[in-house]
Design a protein around this motif. Structure first.
Motif, PDB file in Angstrom:
ATOM      1  N   GLU A   1      41.344 -20.458  31.891  1.00  0.00           N
ATOM      2  CA  GLU A   1      41.041 -21.341  32.997  1.00  0.00           C
ATOM      3  C   GLU A   1      39.795 -20.916  33.763  1.00  0.00           C
ATOM      4  O   GLU A   1      39.334 -21.648  34.640  1.00  0.00           O
ATOM      5  CB  GLU A   1      42.235 -21.420  33.953  1.00  0.00           C
ATOM      6  N   GLY A   2      39.300 -19.727  33.477  1.00  0.00           N
ATOM      7  CA  GLY A   2      38.066 -19.312  34.133  1.00  0.00           C
ATOM      8  C   GLY A   2      38.315 -18.508  35.394  1.00  0.00           C
ATOM      9  O   GLY A   2      39.394 -18.530  35.972  1.00  0.00           O
ATOM     10  N   PRO A   3      37.329 -17.780  35.878  1.00  0.00           N
ATOM     11  CA  PRO A   3      37.486 -16.981  37.099  1.00  0.00           C
ATOM     12  C   PRO A   3      37.622 -17.875  38.332  1.00  0.00           C
ATOM     13  O   PRO A   3      37.080 -18.975  38.379  1.00  0.00           O
ATOM     14  CB  PRO A   3      36.187 -16.165  37.139  1.00  0.00           C
ATOM     15  N   LYS A   4      38.355 -17.384  39.305  1.00  0.00           N
ATOM     16  CA  LYS A   4      38.543 -18.114  40.553  1.00  0.00           C
ATOM     17  C   LYS A   4      37.581 -17.573  41.610  1.00  0.00           C
ATOM     18  O   LYS A   4      37.296 -16.387  41.663  1.00  0.00           O
ATOM     19  CB  LYS A   4      39.986 -17.970  41.032  1.00  0.00           C
ATOM     20  N   GLY A   5      37.078 -18.454  42.442  1.00  0.00           N
ATOM     21  CA  GLY A   5      36.161 -18.040  43.491  1.00  0.00           C
ATOM     22  C   GLY A   5      34.722 -17.973  43.044  1.00  0.00           C
ATOM     23  O   GLY A   5      33.864 -17.522  43.812  1.00  0.00           O
ATOM     24  N   ALA A   6      34.427 -18.384  41.825  1.00  0.00           N
ATOM     25  CA  ALA A   6      33.045 -18.375  41.315  1.00  0.00           C
ATOM     26  C   ALA A   6      32.886 -19.506  40.314  1.00  0.00           C
ATOM     27  O   ALA A   6      33.802 -19.799  39.547  1.00  0.00           O
ATOM     28  CB  ALA A   6      32.717 -17.040  40.655  1.00  0.00           C
ATOM     29  N   ASP A   7      31.737 -20.146  40.341  1.00  0.00           N
ATOM     30  CA  ASP A   7      31.469 -21.236  39.403  1.00  0.00           C
ATOM     31  C   ASP A   7      30.930 -20.654  38.105  1.00  0.00           C
ATOM     32  O   ASP A   7      29.730 -20.620  37.849  1.00  0.00           O
ATOM     33  CB  ASP A   7      30.470 -22.220  40.018  1.00  0.00           C
ATOM     34  N   LEU A   8      31.873 -20.156  37.299  1.00  0.00           N
ATOM     35  CA  LEU A   8      31.530 -19.516  36.029  1.00  0.00           C
ATOM     36  C   LEU A   8      32.400 -20.105  34.928  1.00  0.00           C
ATOM     37  O   LEU A   8      33.562 -20.429  35.163  1.00  0.00           O
ATOM     38  CB  LEU A   8      31.761 -18.003  36.095  1.00  0.00           C
ATOM     39  N   PRO A   9      31.860 -20.219  33.713  1.00  0.00           N
ATOM     40  CA  PRO A   9      32.685 -20.704  32.593  1.00  0.00           C
ATOM     41  C   PRO A   9      33.693 -19.641  32.168  1.00  0.00           C
ATOM     42  O   PRO A   9      33.448 -18.440  32.323  1.00  0.00           O
ATOM     43  CB  PRO A   9      31.649 -20.968  31.492  1.00  0.00           C
ATOM     44  N   PRO A  10      34.836 -20.051  31.616  1.00  0.00           N
ATOM     45  CA  PRO A  10      35.830 -19.077  31.173  1.00  0.00           C
ATOM     46  C   PRO A  10      35.425 -18.328  29.915  1.00  0.00           C
ATOM     47  O   PRO A  10      35.931 -17.249  29.642  1.00  0.00           O
ATOM     48  CB  PRO A  10      37.077 -19.930  30.927  1.00  0.00           C
ATOM     49  N   ARG A  11      34.490 -18.898  29.147  1.00  0.00           N
ATOM     50  CA  ARG A  11      34.073 -18.263  27.897  1.00  0.00           C
ATOM     51  C   ARG A  11      32.560 -18.351  27.746  1.00  0.00           C
ATOM     52  O   ARG A  11      31.940 -19.361  28.095  1.00  0.00           O
ATOM     53  CB  ARG A  11      34.747 -18.950  26.697  1.00  0.00           C
ATOM     54  N   LEU A  12      31.988 -17.294  27.188  1.00  0.00           N
ATOM     55  CA  LEU A  12      30.571 -17.262  26.822  1.00  0.00           C
ATOM     56  C   LEU A  12      30.470 -16.838  25.370  1.00  0.00           C
ATOM     57  O   LEU A  12      31.322 -16.104  24.865  1.00  0.00           O
ATOM     58  CB  LEU A  12      29.798 -16.286  27.711  1.00  0.00           C
ATOM     59  N   TYR A  13      29.393 -17.266  24.690  1.00  0.00           N
ATOM     60  CA  TYR A  13      29.283 -17.034  23.252  1.00  0.00           C
ATOM     61  C   TYR A  13      27.949 -16.394  22.903  1.00  0.00           C
ATOM     62  O   TYR A  13      26.918 -16.701  23.497  1.00  0.00           O
ATOM     63  CB  TYR A  13      29.406 -18.368  22.493  1.00  0.00           C
ATOM     64  N   ASP A  14      27.996 -15.511  21.923  1.00  0.00           N
ATOM     65  CA  ASP A  14      26.797 -14.913  21.319  1.00  0.00           C
ATOM     66  C   ASP A  14      26.779 -15.300  19.845  1.00  0.00           C
ATOM     67  O   ASP A  14      27.747 -15.025  19.124  1.00  0.00           O
ATOM     68  CB  ASP A  14      26.815 -13.387  21.402  1.00  0.00           C
ATOM     69  N   ALA A  15      25.702 -15.921  19.397  1.00  0.00           N
ATOM     70  CA  ALA A  15      25.525 -16.239  17.978  1.00  0.00           C
ATOM     71  C   ALA A  15      24.133 -15.755  17.582  1.00  0.00           C
ATOM     72  O   ALA A  15      23.134 -16.260  18.081  1.00  0.00           O
ATOM     73  CB  ALA A  15      25.659 -17.737  17.735  1.00  0.00           C
ATOM     74  N   TYR A  16      24.060 -14.759  16.719  1.00  0.00           N
ATOM     75  CA  TYR A  16      22.760 -14.138  16.433  1.00  0.00           C
ATOM     76  C   TYR A  16      22.700 -13.630  15.000  1.00  0.00           C
ATOM     77  O   TYR A  16      23.720 -13.476  14.324  1.00  0.00           O
ATOM     78  CB  TYR A  16      22.488 -12.986  17.404  1.00  0.00           C
ATOM     79  N   LEU A  17      21.491 -13.379  14.556  1.00  0.00           N
ATOM     80  CA  LEU A  17      21.227 -12.812  13.231  1.00  0.00           C
ATOM     81  C   LEU A  17      20.244 -11.662  13.405  1.00  0.00           C
ATOM     82  O   LEU A  17      19.152 -11.857  13.953  1.00  0.00           O
ATOM     83  CB  LEU A  17      20.639 -13.867  12.293  1.00  0.00           C
TER      84      LEU A  17
END
Length: 204
Positions: A1-17
């Motif tokens: 559901e994401g952090p409370k008290g901050a406008d942040l997404p619940p998930r972040l992604y890294d896709a790299y080579l």
């Protein structure tokens, strides 16, 4: 559901080579070059800031049969740390102990178990390390594109199993402190409290 008290997404992604080149320049000198293009995002927007290129270049000198000197530079392409130098000494007094007095990632490793036909096809290593964590991601906040950078410092204790021509495993626990979340916009900085991190991985 994401952090409370901050406008942040619940998930972040890294896709790299990662493209890496290792070369022996002479009997005592070797070079290590890498370039790592990647996309770092919450995948909720199409900002060009999601695409970043990191890499490193370093050289290593075999000073003695048990001691190596390393020197180089890391390009992180983060909003807080663009470029970091790395330097230090790697000392291997025996086959069971490796001391890496390196900045920014020092580590001490001790071999605690090994077996196999040649005695070391399977090895278990216990280690303690310091680590700079975090990164920069493109996100959507307040219905607008923004960029957020998270940074922390970590004291890591881990156990790694190395398998010759097989899958390597590792499990780690870390005390994480000096945590900061900074936005590129005028959103106020967030300073989360210290925490514990559990991490496991496998490589081939």
């Amino acid at each position: 559901e994401g952090p409370k008290g901050a406008d942040l997404p619940p998930r972040l992604y890294d896709a790299y080579l990662q493209l890496r080149w290792l070369h022996k320049l002479s009997p005592r000198w070797s070079a290590d070059l890498s370039v790592t293009p990647g996309v770092y995002s919450d995948f909720e927007q199409s900002s060009d800031e999601a695409f970043r290129i990191s890499g490193h270049f370093g050289a290593m000198f075999d000073w003695t049969p048990t001691t190596k000197i390393a020197l180089g530079v890391v390009y992180l392409d983060r909003d807080d740390y663009r470029v970091l130098p790395f330097a230090g000494v790697i000392w291997e007094p025996s086959r069971d102990l490796i001391v890496e007095l390196m900045v920014p990632r020092p580590q001490i490793s001790r071999r605690v178990y090994w077996h196999g036909v040649m005695t070391d096809e399977i090895q278990d290593w216990l280690y303690v390390a310091g680590e700079l964590g975090g990164g920069t991601w493109a996100i959507r906040a307040d219905e607008a594109a923004d960029t957020v950078t998270y940074s922390d410092l970590r004291l890591v204790v881990g156990l790694k199993r190395k398998v010759l021509f097989g899958v390597d495993y590792r499990v780690e626990m870390a005390y994480v402190f000096a945590r900061k979340i900074k936005y590129r916009s005028d959103t106020p900085q967030i300073d989360p409290t210290d925490t514990i991190m559990l991490r496991a991985g496998m490589t081939y």
